[in-house]
Design a protein around this motif. Structure first.
Motif, PDB file in Angstrom:
ATOM      1  N   TYR A   1      26.714  -6.815 -11.483  1.00  0.00           N
ATOM      2  CA  TYR A   1      27.384  -6.296 -12.663  1.00  0.00           C
ATOM      3  C   TYR A   1      26.699  -5.034 -13.176  1.00  0.00           C
ATOM      4  O   TYR A   1      25.506  -4.834 -12.970  1.00  0.00           O
ATOM      5  CB  TYR A   1      27.384  -7.347 -13.778  1.00  0.00           C
ATOM      6  N   THR A   2      27.470  -4.214 -13.874  1.00  0.00           N
ATOM      7  CA  THR A   2      26.959  -3.040 -14.576  1.00  0.00           C
ATOM      8  C   THR A   2      27.263  -3.216 -16.054  1.00  0.00           C
ATOM      9  O   THR A   2      28.394  -3.539 -16.425  1.00  0.00           O
ATOM     10  CB  THR A   2      27.639  -1.745 -14.073  1.00  0.00           C
TER      11      THR A   2
ATOM     12  N   THR B   1      22.389  -1.604 -14.083  1.00  0.00           N
ATOM     13  CA  THR B   1      23.233  -1.919 -12.925  1.00  0.00           C
ATOM     14  C   THR B   1      22.605  -3.031 -12.094  1.00  0.00           C
ATOM     15  O   THR B   1      21.461  -3.450 -12.346  1.00  0.00           O
ATOM     16  CB  THR B   1      23.416  -0.679 -12.029  1.00  0.00           C
ATOM     17  N   ASP B   2      23.331  -3.488 -11.118  1.00  0.00           N
ATOM     18  CA  ASP B   2      22.851  -4.493 -10.156  1.00  0.00           C
ATOM     19  C   ASP B   2      22.348  -5.769 -10.827  1.00  0.00           C
ATOM     20  O   ASP B   2      21.365  -6.367 -10.394  1.00  0.00           O
ATOM     21  CB  ASP B   2      21.773  -3.904  -9.241  1.00  0.00           C
TER      22      ASP B   2
ATOM     23  N   GLN C   1      30.594  -5.022 -10.102  1.00  0.00           N
ATOM     24  CA  GLN C   1      30.425  -4.003  -9.060  1.00  0.00           C
ATOM     25  C   GLN C   1      31.036  -4.491  -7.750  1.00  0.00           C
ATOM     26  O   GLN C   1      31.109  -5.689  -7.500  1.00  0.00           O
ATOM     27  CB  GLN C   1      28.941  -3.712  -8.840  1.00  0.00           C
TER      28      GLN C   1
ATOM     29  N   ARG D   1      26.056  -4.072  -4.341  1.00  0.00           N
ATOM     30  CA  ARG D   1      24.788  -3.666  -4.973  1.00  0.00           C
ATOM     31  C   ARG D   1      24.469  -2.211  -4.625  1.00  0.00           C
ATOM     32  O   ARG D   1      24.843  -1.716  -3.578  1.00  0.00           O
ATOM     33  CB  ARG D   1      23.663  -4.580  -4.529  1.00  0.00           C
TER      34      ARG D   1
ATOM     35  N   VAL E   1      26.315   2.083  -7.879  1.00  0.00           N
ATOM     36  CA  VAL E   1      26.578   2.823  -9.121  1.00  0.00           C
ATOM     37  C   VAL E   1      25.534   3.917  -9.293  1.00  0.00           C
ATOM     38  O   VAL E   1      24.332   3.661  -9.239  1.00  0.00           O
ATOM     39  CB  VAL E   1      26.568   1.865 -10.336  1.00  0.00           C
TER      40      VAL E   1
ATOM     41  N   ASN F   1      32.852   5.273  -9.909  1.00  0.00           N
ATOM     42  CA  ASN F   1      31.947   4.322  -9.265  1.00  0.00           C
ATOM     43  C   ASN F   1      32.660   3.075  -8.742  1.00  0.00           C
ATOM     44  O   ASN F   1      32.002   2.090  -8.393  1.00  0.00           O
ATOM     45  CB  ASN F   1      30.825   3.948 -10.230  1.00  0.00           C
TER      46      ASN F   1
ATOM     47  N   LEU G   1      34.440   0.739 -10.232  1.00  0.00           N
ATOM     48  CA  LEU G   1      34.178  -0.466 -11.016  1.00  0.00           C
ATOM     49  C   LEU G   1      35.446  -1.188 -11.479  1.00  0.00           C
ATOM     50  O   LEU G   1      35.385  -2.354 -11.839  1.00  0.00           O
ATOM     51  CB  LEU G   1      33.305  -0.126 -12.233  1.00  0.00           C
TER      52      LEU G   1
END
Length: 183
Positions: free
Chosen positions: A65-66, A91-92, A137, A140, A143, A161, A163
């Motif tokens: 997730y971001t 991020t990640d 995301q 991994r 982003v 990105n 998303l």
């Protein structure tokens, strides 16, 4: 439309920051004084000085997730020409399959990668909205950091990105603390 989505629309988060979406991941934002962020509630500047604890109920360890925190009212709600100002990005952030909590297991934001450090909100004029938006995301390390905090655009960033639409969002209001309000 869910209650959460309705309050995001009433607060103009849907429209000003993101398009309409269906929240599908549980997210809690808690500041150090045990103040949980709730849509439209006001938090005092002293409470939001340090980055919050973020709890995310993910699906599985393969998900990432971001998290974005932005101010769509910068520098003032009546003239938000910097719309939006980016305050934080992580991020990640991994999801989880552990079921040790009833339905959700919360994964602290510390497990993600902070690509834009937390900038303390300091509203000078008017009441500002501070929005936390969570995206799933596609993979991994996919982003890229934005070039600047100012003139940030959540929709454009998400598109660039890959998303897609958000999976969760919440916002709070804050305004400059006057001497009379500090007592």
């Amino acid at each position: 439309m869910s209650r959460n989505a309705e309050t995001l629309a009433v607060g103009r988060v849907v429209g000003d920051v993101v398009d309409i979406f269906t929240p599908c991941v549980k997210m809690n934002i808690i500041y150090s004084s045990n103040k949980q962020v709730a849509n439209g509630h006001e938090l005092m500047p002293a409470v939001i000085a340090a980055k919050p604890r973020v709890e995310i109920g993910g699906e599985d360890m393969r998900s990432a997730y971001t998290l974005i925190m932005t101010d769509p009212d910068a520098p003032s709600p009546s003239d938000p020409y910097l719309r939006e100002h980016l305050h934080w990005m992580v991020t990640d952030i991994p999801g989880t399959t552990d079921a040790s909590f009833v339905e959700w297991v919360y994964y602290l934001i510390k497990t993600g990668k902070e690509i834009v450090s937390y900038e303390t909100p300091k509203p000078v004029v008017g009441i500002h909205r501070y929005v936390f938006i969570l995206f799933r995301q596609k993979g991994r390390q996919t982003v890229r950091p934005p070039p600047s905090r100012d003139y940030f655009n959540t929709r454009r960033f998400a598109a660039e990105n890959g998303l897609g639409l958000p999976v969760a969002a919440v916002y709070f209001n804050a305004q400059r603390e006057t001497a009379a309000r500090r007592r």
